[in-house]
Structures are given as structure tokens and as C-alpha cells.
Design an enzyme around this catalytic site. Sequence first.
Site, PDB file in Angstrom:
ATOM      1  N   GLY A  50      21.507  -1.134  31.995  1.00 27.40           N
ATOM      2  CA  GLY A  50      22.727  -0.377  31.769  1.00 27.40           C
ATOM      3  C   GLY A  50      23.361  -0.717  30.433  1.00 27.40           C
ATOM      4  N   LEU A  66       0.824  -1.206   0.000  1.00 30.89           N
ATOM      5  CA  LEU A  66       0.000   0.000   0.000  1.00 30.89           C
ATOM      6  C   LEU A  66       0.861   1.260   0.000  1.00 30.89           C
ATOM      7  CD1 LEU A  66      -2.712   1.520   0.309  1.00 30.89           C
ATOM      8  CD2 LEU A  66      -2.538   1.152   2.780  1.00 30.89           C
ATOM      9  N   SER A  67       1.836   1.344   0.896  1.00 21.17           N
ATOM     10  CA  SER A  67       2.602   2.579   1.076  1.00 21.17           C
ATOM     11  C   SER A  67       3.433   2.931  -0.151  1.00 21.17           C
ATOM     12  CB  SER A  67       3.532   2.450   2.286  1.00 21.17           C
ATOM     13  OG  SER A  67       2.791   2.321   3.481  1.00 21.17           O
ATOM     14  N   GLU A  68       3.593   4.246  -0.347  1.00 24.87           N
ATOM     15  CA  GLU A  68       4.405   4.775  -1.437  1.00 24.87           C
ATOM     16  C   GLU A  68       5.280   5.892  -0.870  1.00 24.87           C
ATOM     17  OE1 GLU A  68       1.837   6.033  -4.570  1.00 24.87           O
ATOM     18  OE2 GLU A  68       0.979   4.030  -4.890  1.00 24.87           O
ATOM     19  N   ILE A 109       7.745  -1.775   1.889  1.00 28.22           N
ATOM     20  CA  ILE A 109       6.861  -2.936   1.821  1.00 28.22           C
ATOM     21  C   ILE A 109       7.549  -4.118   2.491  1.00 28.22           C
ATOM     22  CG2 ILE A 109       5.528  -4.450   0.329  1.00 28.22           C
ATOM     23  CD1 ILE A 109       4.726  -1.429   0.299  1.00 28.22           C
ATOM     24  N   GLU A 137       1.207   0.785   9.604  1.00 27.16           N
ATOM     25  CA  GLU A 137      -0.234   0.541   9.690  1.00 27.16           C
ATOM     26  C   GLU A 137      -0.972   1.681  10.404  1.00 27.16           C
ATOM     27  OE1 GLU A 137      -1.465  -3.494  10.610  1.00 27.16           O
ATOM     28  OE2 GLU A 137       0.524  -4.211  10.014  1.00 27.16           O
TER      29      GLU A 137
END
Length: 409
Positions: free
Chosen positions: A352, A122-124, A172, A376
Site C-alpha cells: 500500500g 557505447l550508447s549515444e 554512460i 544493454e
Amino acid sequence: MSTPFALDEGQRAWCAELRALAAGRLRPLADKGEPGRVNRPLVAALGELGLLARLLPADGPVRAMDLCLLRESLALESTEAETALALQGLGTCPIVDAGTAAQRARWLPEVVAGRAVAAFALSEPGAGSDAAALELRAELSEPGAGSDAAALELRAEREGTTWRLTGEKCWISNAPEADLYTVFARTGPAPGARGVTAFLVPADRPGLGGRPLAMVSPHPIGALTFDAVPVGPDDVIGEVGGGFRVAMRTLDLFRPSVGAFAVGMARSALRAALAHAAGRHAFGGPLKELQAVSHQLAEMATRTEAAALLVHAAAAAYDAGEPGTAGRSAMAKLFATETAQYVVDAAVQIHGARALERGHLLEHLYREVRAPRIYEGATEVQRTIIAKELYRAGAEGATAPTSTQGRGR
């Protein structure tokens, strides 16, 4: 159905079984994997153990509670195993939800057996969280929906009854090594979400390329390039122009489970901090006897338990088809991912410098825990969704957002 506030005996036993499988069978395979690459033996083991079949049942819909318990339990012992399973579900659930009989018959047996690797594209470069933020606006048909959806630039150019995909996808998971991709592209001039279609694109399609991206997170993430990649009517998932509804139904299901992943990491970090505080001597005694440390551990445990309850409540509401799932899911992801970041950071502080050594569990969790606050739908997007639900429900819904659109299951 009323939302439970505790897991039942069967669910608790299943979670214990999952943790044992993750520690004994999956973690050794994960340890042999190469960071940034798909671990196919690990994916195959998820299939052989029946975990992918539980995630993607042949006789019914994907259950949000099963997905959450799977992700939380596996993450406690092996984040790599958890992520491998989750990515199989994310890339395949659109096919389960809206795919054709032929698409399901061709790919579901391969994915469930662990022989095929799936991805959700989906992402671009110019459409990341703003794409996810469309959910509420698209449901309400608000005028503002178009401006965000317009950021999706992968084009599907019509050629008779077929299309050619041209453009790029970025960040992706499982790219560029996956065997099949659920791809979202703009198919027409319709504004906003209504102009997007989901396609099932096998990795061997001509014109499809990609490259890995070097990211902080150890699981594979890459970019995809589409150079006139051919797709036809048989590749459409759902309806032409209905792609964003497919995407958002998938994200609705997976959003609480991102919170479950975060809860698993928080529990793992808390367990490590408790063991260290009991065994490490400083200032004349074990660390756990220092009030500053014991109070910190108490805060970590309380926030983790609260996050788990939000996640389980959201999943139960989703499975029951209750109203308000968008707001509940957003709250679960928001609180759980922010909590996990806090708990892992606090565990590092208690340990630590040794916790920052390459190969230490907390060093690994420190790298893993950052990304879920972004993907998402970033934390800011979740707050937007929650606020929109509150406005829609009215002032009387301030403590429990409700939606006018229930989810029938």
C-alpha cells in the site's frame, strides 16, 4: 557439460557469504553515498573484500556464473553495491578480453583493488538499443547490419598513426566521474559494425569532458563530450575495425547477469512482501490469510524462481562454451527483468501507500527496477535476438535456440 538445475553446496555457501558481506559491510557504505555520484568508499570496499578479484580473475577468463551469483546475491541486500561491482566489470571486461598486456598491467590492478573506476561508453543520443541489436546481424553478416551501426556517430579521425575522437556519448554509467572509459568510435568508411574500433581512454585525456544526467536510477549516469581527444595505437582494444565484436562479446557475458541483478531485486521485494503480509492485520486477520494476497505471493515466488533458473542456465551454458548462448542470454535477461518489474510492483501493491514513501525499500526498488528493461539491449531487442536465433536454428529449435557459433572458453 550439462546445464545444472540447482546450485551446488559450495555455490550456495558462497551466496550466503556474499549476502552477509553486503548487509554488514557494503550496505552501510552505500547508505552514506550521494545518489547520482560514484561512491568511491564503496568501490574500495569491493576491492578490499576480494569481490572485484573474483569478478576479474587474474588467472583466467571472467566466468558468467560467478558474475551472476555476485550480482544476484549483492542485489538482494544492496542494489548500490551490486551496481558498483557490475559497472567495474562492464567497463573493464573488454580490456580483460581483448586488451594488450600493457593495458591490462596498467589498469587491471587498479580496478581490482577498487582504486580506479571504469565505464563502458557505447550508447549515444542516436544509438542506444539499436547498437545492441547489431549483435546477431553482425555475426550473420546480414545486409541490415549497416543501417543500425551507422547510428554510431562518435568519429575517430585519422592523423598519421593516431586518431582524434570527436562527438558525444550519452547515458554512460559512472560518467563523468570514471577514471577510464572503454569507448567505441567509428574509425573508417567500412559499413556497419566493421567500421568501429574500441579505445581505452583515460579520464585525463585533453578534450574529454562530461556532465551528469539526472535519472530515475540512483547510480551515476552521465554524458561525455569528445573534442578532438587524442588516442593512439596503444589505446586500441583488440583490432582496428573490430570494436563491435569486442562490445558484443562483453554484452553477451553481461546479459544474463543483468537478469541476475533483476532476480536479486525480485527476491528482495518478495521477502519484504512476505514479511508485510505476515505482520499486517486487516479485514479481521493477517494479510497472508487472504487468498488474493497468498495467491499473489505464490505467483511472485514462482516467476522469480523461473527467472533464476533461466539466468543460471544461460550462465552455465556460456561458461561451458555451449552453442546458443545469444538466445539463452536474451531469454534470461528478457524474462528476469520483466519478472522483477512485476514482482516489485506487486510488492508495492501488497504494502500500500507506505511503500511509496521516500526511503522505503520498495520505493527504492521501484526506481531501480525500471532501467534494466532498457539498458544493454531493451526488452524489444532481446525478443529480436531470440527470434533471429529461432529462425537460424529452424523449427526444431523452437524450445531451445541453438547457434552455429559456439563459444570456446
